[in-house]
Design an enzyme around this catalytic site. Structure first.
Site, PDB file in Angstrom:
ATOM      1  N   LYS A 265       0.812  -1.312  -0.140  1.00  0.00           N
ATOM      2  CA  LYS A 265      -0.001   0.176   0.163  1.00  0.00           C
ATOM      3  C   LYS A 265       1.007   1.551  -0.075  1.00  0.00           C
ATOM      4  O   LYS A 265       1.888   1.141   0.699  1.00  0.00           O
ATOM      5  CB  LYS A 265      -0.856   0.083   1.160  1.00  0.00           C
ATOM      6  CG  LYS A 265      -2.026   0.958   1.150  1.00  0.00           C
ATOM      7  CD  LYS A 265      -2.706   1.035   2.488  1.00  0.00           C
ATOM      8  CE  LYS A 265      -4.279   2.092   2.523  1.00  0.00           C
ATOM      9  NZ  LYS A 265      -4.902   1.793   3.797  1.00  0.00           N
TER      10      LYS A 265
ATOM     11  N   SER B  53      -9.566   1.390   2.766  1.00  0.00           N
ATOM     12  CA  SER B  53      -8.976   2.257   1.729  1.00  0.00           C
ATOM     13  C   SER B  53      -7.701   1.270   0.880  1.00  0.00           C
ATOM     14  O   SER B  53      -7.190   2.029   0.197  1.00  0.00           O
ATOM     15  CB  SER B  53      -8.263   3.383   2.520  1.00  0.00           C
ATOM     16  OG  SER B  53      -7.248   2.940   3.685  1.00  0.00           O
TER      17      SER B  53
ATOM     18  N   SER C 226      -9.805  -0.785   7.015  1.00  0.00           N
ATOM     19  CA  SER C 226      -9.191  -0.600   5.575  1.00  0.00           C
ATOM     20  C   SER C 226      -8.332  -1.938   4.988  1.00  0.00           C
ATOM     21  O   SER C 226      -8.223  -2.053   3.919  1.00  0.00           O
ATOM     22  CB  SER C 226      -8.268   0.519   5.330  1.00  0.00           C
ATOM     23  OG  SER C 226      -9.161   1.590   5.369  1.00  0.00           O
TER      24      SER C 226
HETATM   25  N1  GLN Z   1     -13.258   3.887   6.166  1.00  0.00           N
HETATM   26  C1  GLN Z   1     -12.449   4.237   7.379  1.00  0.00           C
HETATM   27  C2  GLN Z   1     -12.143   5.656   7.255  1.00  0.00           C
HETATM   28  O1  GLN Z   1     -12.510   6.006   6.319  1.00  0.00           O
HETATM   29  C3  GLN Z   1     -11.346   3.319   7.653  1.00  0.00           C
HETATM   30  C4  GLN Z   1     -10.082   3.621   6.929  1.00  0.00           C
HETATM   31  C5  GLN Z   1      -9.092   2.954   7.288  1.00  0.00           C
HETATM   32  O2  GLN Z   1      -8.853   1.872   7.967  1.00  0.00           O
HETATM   33  N2  GLN Z   1      -7.739   3.570   6.866  1.00  0.00           N
HETATM   34  O3  GLN Z   1     -11.600   6.294   8.124  1.00  0.00           O
END
Ligand code: GLN
Length: 421
Positions: free
Chosen positions: A27, A102, A126
């Site tokens: 990532k 994400s 994410s």
């Molecule tokens: N969807 C969650 C957020 O937008 C989780 C994102 C993540 O785990 N980086 O914060």
């Protein structure tokens, strides 16, 4: 090349071991020495770290080759990989739909068979959300099991780096290599046993008690619920028992999570100011103007929204009302999980209450997007481990089953998850 990579690379193994011959996608918020690390943001479009994250060091020492940096929601803020400054990634298993976020590029790379393994980061789901939407396995480790050194922080108190792979055994094998104390991250500790997580992937659920929290089923789509019930039935057929439990505090989790995550983000992202990080700007000497100009240009809409809301929640007069109340809710969530684990070995729920969104569907409705995190964020608030394994498909795309365990209970999660995938 596909839309899963922001940068293709070839980071060679530095050693030999259990990951010999394994290709890994990383990532793009995990630092790679000499390979740009953008966090999906225009702010860092030209940023090249001078060092590797500990996880990258450990994977390449174990024989893995890193083949690229994957697309993601900007700074990890999203559930669909659509807030990336580099454009969206399409779900390879559900055309026209998002891969989840994400870490969407990482999950898509695994699902499309482009790599054997991928790394994501999980602040509020994410790793697990994209694993579920793309039909692969994702593990969110207990807070402190895996080093965050070299991970660009979004909300430090919530996040962990975790593996995505086609099978539980492969994801567990990556965890074996990454887990344990790192002197450069003071929150890390050793796994509770010497035993290998990969060896625990034996699918033995005889005698396992699986708790099903009614609160985590409330918002679930019909199709998702059917897949979930089928997966529970499969676990029962293999010798597990299921039991209904209640986690009343999780009703507060989405609100508490977003207050805490945005507050931490507002502070973490202050470093992107055009001096320490981000493109330098011409100034006539007024620091506030220069700071504002860099951030106006470098950040996307969702990041701006969160920095603003987080700054607000931390400001004098509102700190007690928002931030501290969120911390109280966090403590309540933790207590609820602790008492549930007095009666059950693991907790099961759908990873995501909904199937993958259509591309573009949720972009104009941030609240809808935040609510889709209802089942994943409680786990981060409580700093617990969880795994998402494929559990069938609806007409819209794959469904994931989430199993949550007590702190440092990854071995049990791997064992139970491997009964299904
Ligand atoms: N969807 C969650 C957020 O937008 C989780 C994102 C993540 O785990 N980086 O914060």
């Amino acid at each position: 090349m596909s839309d899963v990579f922001i940068t293709e690379a070839e980071i060679e193994p530095t050693g030999s071991g259990p990951l010999d011959g394994v290709t890994v996608a990383v990532k793009d918020n995990i630092s790679t020495d000499g390979v740009r690390t953008t966090c999906g943001s225009a702010m860092l479009a030209d940023y090249v770290p001078p060092y590797d994250a500990t996880v990258v060091e450990r994977l390449t020492e174990a024989g893995a080759t890193v083949v690229g940096k994957t697309n993601m929601d900007e700074f990890g803020m999203g559930t669909t990989t659509e807030t990336s400054a580099f454009g969206p990634t399409e779900n390879p298993t559900a055309p026209g739909r998002v891969p989840g976020g994400s870490s969407g590029g990482s999950a898509a790379a695994v699902a499309a068979g482009e790599v054997d393994l991928a790394l994501g980061s999980d602040t509020g789901g994410s790793v697990r959300c994209p694993a579920a939407f793309c039909g692969v396995v994702g593990i969110k480790p207990t807070y402190g099991l895996v080093s965050r050194y070299g991970l660009v922080a979004y909300a430090n108190s919530l996040e962990q780096i975790g593996p995505l792979a086609p099978t539980v055994e492969a994801a567990a094998g990556a965890l074996d290599v990454m887990a344990g104390v790192d002197d450069r991250d003071a929150t890390t500790r050793e796994p509770p046993t010497e035993a290998s997580y990969a060896d625990a992937a034996d699918g033995d659920v005889e005698g396992l008690t699986v708790g099903v929290a009614t609160e985590l089923l409330e918002g679930a789509d019909e199709g998702v619920r059917e897949c979930f019930e089928d997966a529970l039935e499969e676990l029962r057929e293999q010798g597990a028992t299921t039991e209904t439990v209640s986690l009343p505090s999780v009703e507060t989790a989405v609100q508490a999570y977003y207050v805490i995550a945005m507050s931490e983000a507002s502070s973490n992202l202050a470093r992107f100011d055009g001096v320490r990080y981000g493109p330098a700007t011409e100034t006539d000497g007024d620091w506030n103007d220069a700071f504002a100009a860099v951030r106006e240009e470098g950040f996307g809409e969702e990041v701006k929204r969160r920095v603003l809301l987080g700054t607000y929640a931390l400001s004098a007069g509102y700190h007690d009302k928002y931030y501290e109340q969120a911390q109280d809710a966090r403590a309540w969530v933790k207590q609820d999980f602790d008492s549930a684990f007095e009666d059950v070995d693991v907790l099961a729920s759908p990873t995501m209450p909904v199937p993958p969104f259509e591309l573009g569907e949720s972009l104009d409705d941030p609240l809808q997007m935040y609510l889709a995190d209802a089942n994943t964020v409680p786990v981060n608030l409580a700093n617990l481990p969880a795994i998402s394994v494929p559990a069938g498909e609806t007409a819209e795309g794959p469904v994931g089953l989430q199993l949550v365990g007590p702190a440092f209970g990854e071995e049990t999660l791997v064992r139970a998850g491997s009964a299904l995938a």
